[in-house]
Design a protein around this motif. Structure first.
Motif, short mmCIF file in Angstrom:
data_model
loop_
_atom_site.label_atom_id
_atom_site.label_comp_id
_atom_site.label_asym_id
_atom_site.label_seq_id
_atom_site.Cartn_x
_atom_site.Cartn_y
_atom_site.Cartn_z
N ASP A 294 23.08 30.26 -55.21
CA ASP A 294 22.97 29.08 -55.89
C ASP A 294 21.76 29.19 -56.84
N ASN A 295 21.00 30.15 -56.83
CA ASN A 295 19.91 30.60 -57.95
C ASN A 295 20.84 30.91 -59.40
N ASN A 296 19.63 30.80 -60.25
CA ASN A 296 20.36 31.04 -61.61
C ASN A 296 20.63 32.66 -61.86
N PRO A 297 21.46 32.96 -62.69
CA PRO A 297 21.59 34.46 -63.00
C PRO A 297 20.48 35.21 -63.15
N SER A 298 20.48 36.25 -62.54
CA SER A 298 19.35 37.23 -62.62
C SER A 298 19.75 38.73 -62.16
N LEU A 299 18.65 39.59 -62.75
CA LEU A 299 18.96 40.97 -62.12
C LEU A 299 18.74 40.97 -60.82
N ALA A 300 17.88 40.45 -60.19
CA ALA A 300 17.81 40.49 -59.00
C ALA A 300 18.82 39.82 -57.92
N ARG A 301 19.22 38.77 -58.53
CA ARG A 301 20.30 38.07 -57.76
C ARG A 301 21.71 38.90 -57.93
N SER A 302 21.82 39.69 -59.09
CA SER A 302 22.94 40.34 -59.30
C SER A 302 23.14 41.67 -58.39
N GLN A 303 21.92 41.97 -57.59
CA GLN A 303 22.11 43.13 -56.81
C GLN A 303 23.00 43.00 -55.64
N PHE A 304 23.32 41.59 -55.44
CA PHE A 304 24.08 41.10 -54.02
C PHE A 304 25.52 40.60 -54.60
N ASP A 305 25.60 40.67 -55.83
CA ASP A 305 26.93 39.99 -56.45
C ASP A 305 28.25 40.89 -56.38
N TYR A 306 28.64 41.12 -55.15
CA TYR A 306 30.22 41.75 -55.17
C TYR A 306 30.51 41.23 -53.70
N SER A 307 32.02 41.25 -53.49
CA SER A 307 32.78 40.71 -52.42
C SER A 307 33.76 41.78 -51.95
N VAL A 308 34.00 42.00 -50.92
CA VAL A 308 34.99 42.72 -50.24
C VAL A 308 36.11 42.20 -49.64
#
Length: 295
Positions: free
Chosen positions: A166-180
Motif C-alpha cells: 500500500d506504499n506509493n510506487p517506488s524502485l524499493a517497492r518494485s523489488q517485490f512486485d511479482y506474483s507466481v
C-alpha cells in the motif's frame, strides 16, 4: 491463506526446476484463488460482459528521478509501442490476466515462465489493501476476445510485498512486485526461461503487455526500453509508451541464441519510464514452492 517460512530442507523436497536452489529461506503468502468454488461455477464468473467491464489495472509513478542514472542513448529508442506478433515466440507465452480484488474485476498482463504450469504477473494485481485476488484466469495468446483459457489453483506473493503493497510506487517497492500462479493444465505453447539478474544498466529489453489506452487493451503490444538504473533488485527503464494501465505484469525479456528469458515484469510506470523487479533466487524458490502446491 497462510504465511510460511520455508527452510532449505523443505525447498529441496519442493524443487521441480532445473535452476539450482540456494541455501536460505523465502517467506511468502499463498492461497487458492477459487476457494471451494467448483470449476464450472468459477468458469461461469467471467462472462463476456464482465470481461468487457473489467478495470485495466496499473500503477503510476508520480515523479521519475532525473539524475543518478546513465545518460546513454535511450533517446534513440522507438517512442511508440507496436502490436506484438502474438502467434510467435516468445509473445505467445503471454496473455491477459483476469481477477477480482476488493469486489472489483480487473485485467492485467502475465505469462508462462520457467515451468509449463507457472504464470508470473505483478504482485500489485493479486494483493493490495490486505486483499488477495480471486477468480484468477489467464487467457494465453489473448487477441481481440480470443485466447486459450487457463485456470489457477494456487497463487502467491512474497511476504515482503504484503508489507509494502500500500506504499506509493517506488524502485524499493518494485523489488517485490511479482506474483507466481499455478495453472491446472500445462501450457500448450511453451514458456519463457527465468532470467535471474538477467539484465543490467544500458541493456535494452523488450517489454510486453495489454495497455488499455492502445486499442482498448484488446491486443498485446511491445516496446523497447533501456535500463537506466538498477537499484537493489529493481530496474528503471525508459521510455514507456505502454503507460496507463493494463500492461501491469507484462514480461520484460531478452533473447540470446534463440533463448527468451523473462528478466522482469511491469510494476509501475509513467510516459517516460517504467519500474520492474529484477528476478532473483527468491523468484526461483517461490516458483518451486508454488509448483509443489505451497507445502
Amino acid at each position: 491463506m497462510r504465511v510460511t517460512r520455508l527452510t532449505w530442507s523443505i525447498l529441496l523436497s519442493a524443487s521441480a526446476l532445473m535452476t539450482p536452489l540456494s541455501a536460505g529461506a523465502v517467506e511468502f503468502t499463498c492461497w487458492s484463488p477459487d476457494g471451494v468454488a467448483s470449476a464450472n461455477a468459477a468458469a461461469d464468473y467471467w462472462t463476456a460482459e464482465r470481461i468487457a467491464a473489467a478495470i485495466p489495472d496499473g500503477e503510476t509513478i508520480r515523479t521519475l528521478p532525473t539524475d543518478g542514472f546513465s545518460k546513454g542513448r535511450e533517446d534513440i529508442l522507438p517512442s511508440d509501442a507496436e502490436r506484438a506478433p502474438i502467434d510467435d515466440a516468445p509473445y505467445k507465452f503471454g496473455g491477459q490476466l483476469l481477477y477480482t480484488r476488493g469486489g472489483h474485476d480487473y485485467t492485467a498482463s502475465a505469462q508462462f515462465v520457467a515451468d509449463v504450469n507457472i504464470v508470473i504477473g505483478a504482485a500489485h494485481s493479486l494483493w493490495k489493501g490486505d486483499m488477495a485476488a480471486s477468480n484468477i484466469r489467464f487467457y494465453q495468446g489473448y487477441s481481440n476476445g480470443g485466447g486459450t483459457l487457463y485456470r489457477m489453483d494456487k497463487a502467491a506473493v512474497l511476504l515482503r510485498w504484503t508489507e509494502v503493497a500500500d506504499n506509493n510506487p517506488s524502485l524499493a517497492r518494485s523489488q517485490f512486485d511479482y506474483s507466481v500462479m499455478r495453472t491446472t493444465v500445462a501450457s500448450a505453447v511453451g514458456k519463457y526461461e527465468l532470467g535471474i539478474d538477467g539484465a543490467h544498466v544500458d541493456d535494452n529489453v523488450t517489454i510486453t503487455g495489454y495497455p488499455a489506452r492502445l486499442d482498448g487493451g484488446e491486443y498485446m503490444y511491445r516496446e523497447i526500453a533501456r535500463i537506466v538504473v538498477q537499484a537493489g533488485t529493481a530496474y528503471d527503464a525508459r521510455p514507456h509508451p505502454m503507460y496507463g494501465g493494463g500492461a501491469s505484469g507484462g514480461a520484460w525479456f531478452v533473447t540470446a541464441n534463440n533463448v527468451h528469458k523473462a528478466v522482469s515484469v511491469v510494476s509501475s510506470g509513467a510516459l517516460d519510464g517504467v519500474y520492474g523487479p529484477s528476478f532473483t533466487q527468491d523468484t526461483a524458490d517461490l516458483i518451486a514452492i508454488v509448483k509443489n502446491g505451497c507445502p
